[in-house]
Design an enzyme around this catalytic site. Sequence first.
Site, PDB file in Angstrom:
ATOM      1  N   SER A 324      -0.223  -4.374   0.198  1.00 57.10           N
ATOM      2  CA  SER A 324      -0.656  -4.580  -1.205  1.00 57.10           C
ATOM      3  C   SER A 324      -1.569  -3.436  -1.796  1.00 57.10           C
ATOM      4  CB  SER A 324      -1.230  -5.864  -1.386  1.00 57.10           C
ATOM      5  OG  SER A 324      -0.226  -6.855  -1.347  1.00 57.10           O
ATOM      6  N   ASP A 492       4.615  -4.160  -5.294  1.00 55.90           N
ATOM      7  CA  ASP A 492       3.755  -3.526  -4.349  1.00 55.90           C
ATOM      8  C   ASP A 492       4.388  -3.185  -3.077  1.00 55.90           C
ATOM      9  OD1 ASP A 492       3.878  -6.296  -3.578  1.00 55.90           O
ATOM     10  OD2 ASP A 492       1.940  -6.329  -2.769  1.00 55.90           O
TER      11      ASP A 492
END
Length: 640
Positions: A324, A492
């Site tokens: 992420s 992400d």
Amino acid sequence: MKEFRAKEVLALIYRLLLAYFFYQIARFLFWYFNKDVITLDGITDYLKLAYYGTAFDTTAILYVNALFIFLSLVPVVVNTKAGYQKMLFWLYFITNGIAYAMNFGDFIYFKFSQARLTSAVLDVVKHEDNLGSVGLESVYQHPFVIIWFVVLMALWVFLYKRIKVAPKPPKRMVPYFVWSIVTLCVTAVLVVGGIRGDFKHSTRPINLVDANRHIKNPVQANIVLNSTFSFFRTINTNGFKLVHFVDEDYINKNIHPYKHYEREVPNPRPNIVIFIVESFGREYSGTFNEGKNINGYESYTPFVDSLAKQSLYFTNAYANGRQSIHAMSSILAGIPSLVDAFTSSPYSNQKIQSIVSVCNDLGYDTSFYHGAPNGSMGFLGFGNILGFKHYFGKTEYNNDKDFDGIWAIWDEPFLQYFAKNVGKTQPFLATVFTASSHHPFKIPEEYNGKFKKGHIPMHKPIQYMDYSLKRFFETAKKQPWYNNTIFVITGDHTNQIYYKEFEKQMNRFALPLIFFSPNPKYRLSGKRTDLAQQTDIYPTLADLIGYNKSVRSWGRSLVSDKSEHPIIVNSDGIQEQFMIGDYIYRFDGKEVTGVYHINDLGLENNLMKTLRSEDVEKGKMMCKAWYQDYMNRVINKKLN
């Protein structure tokens, strides 16, 4: 009481608290020696930073004293004897003395390096043969640093000896061993939590970026940090090396590290909303898989599918990282993560041009939203590096009834909060990072039975995310800022895979990418099948809002009329992967190790030994040139 070892435990606590005390003294001296380059508003400002620094001190102190703690508590009966206590004394001061000295070096060299000591220094010193003379010269020029170190270590020794452990062996062995084992187990848990920086499931171990959670400008993060922490946390994370494969002219002509776009944008400039959707792989969305001939394919994002049809969308887009935090640097700053992630490297704490800084330059209000505990995933710290003016997390949401119990506020209520809270000042840039489409793949109880079961656990939460986005847009349409806003939606990174097509090596980075605006003047419509990536988002948005200055970017504007050939970059954690022209290249930091046709997404047929063409040889050179430019800009702080 001898069997319960209370005095030994108290002595251990006292000795560890001494380390905290002296680390705070070192922090103050660090600031004092560098106060001309680290500005503070006053003593309150300093005390706040020193307080937040305690978490980083904890990690450093526990790293250094792990063996000391274990030997202080392990039940070997002779712990209280003079000889054993003397051994502990020398272990304590040899390890802590070396670690403490790291901070004193930064009193001098911070002005030159503009960063705390990291393991990158090992790569520097191994190539130097004059370290002795350099050290002596430093002592000669800055004698008070050595004097401070000697005085403080002497005081530390004096205070350590104020509390002694009397030589009283236990008489009842069973209680002694039982109590010792219990104490060791409890201590082990506390030490692990202290080293990680948190006991929460939703956070990863703190690193240098997290120091930026608590500061007004990036340089202040160096007060929050200590040099022992920054050194240990960057061991084995620095694969960054300067290389020289080509000359700068080749890079400028072929890599084009700076882009310049000219676009007339009438006032008011468009608002920007960026959705970074947790684990949003391309596999889950039907619109992005039309024509792929995937047997038995089902879509799990009906709203995203319908929105894409009204948008400019890319069916051949890729992530530039694996985690992420990698997405945050890729999407917002155009900085991909290679084998070693930029955001956890010794070079992450520097001035960076990004879509955030660009928007700040144009007078935008900039904010970042993430429903997890503030600072989770390093977003708050890196957001401060990028220059976000506001951060809204679980703390600001202020209603734990909507907390999923592990990661963050559920997507639907948090996106409702986002829709109603954003846009009070225009123009604005707002980035929201969703959280619910993630392990353990749960959805709120009230939605049980609402979504189809799917084939893998991920299918339900991705449907919940899609529904949450739909509810967001229903609310956003009622807001005064909606009609002049450009929305970007991407993931992400990818997550669970069901279809064989997405088990292929390159498709493990395959993401959806959408640019949508209800305002037709931005001309964001149509399907694109050319290569795209997360790092293209920043220059594309800079182009769309009329930032008619140079943009430092390894991506390209996806809406420019200029002819720009994409270079898609990511890494599987072992080697870098480049998609250039008709081929995919694997690169180990020195040489290209594999060449595959662009349609061979599974990287099954290495053409390295059989294919010799001008295009392939140019592609190999492009990989090296790109890598050289990346390393140069990251290491030499040329990301602005």
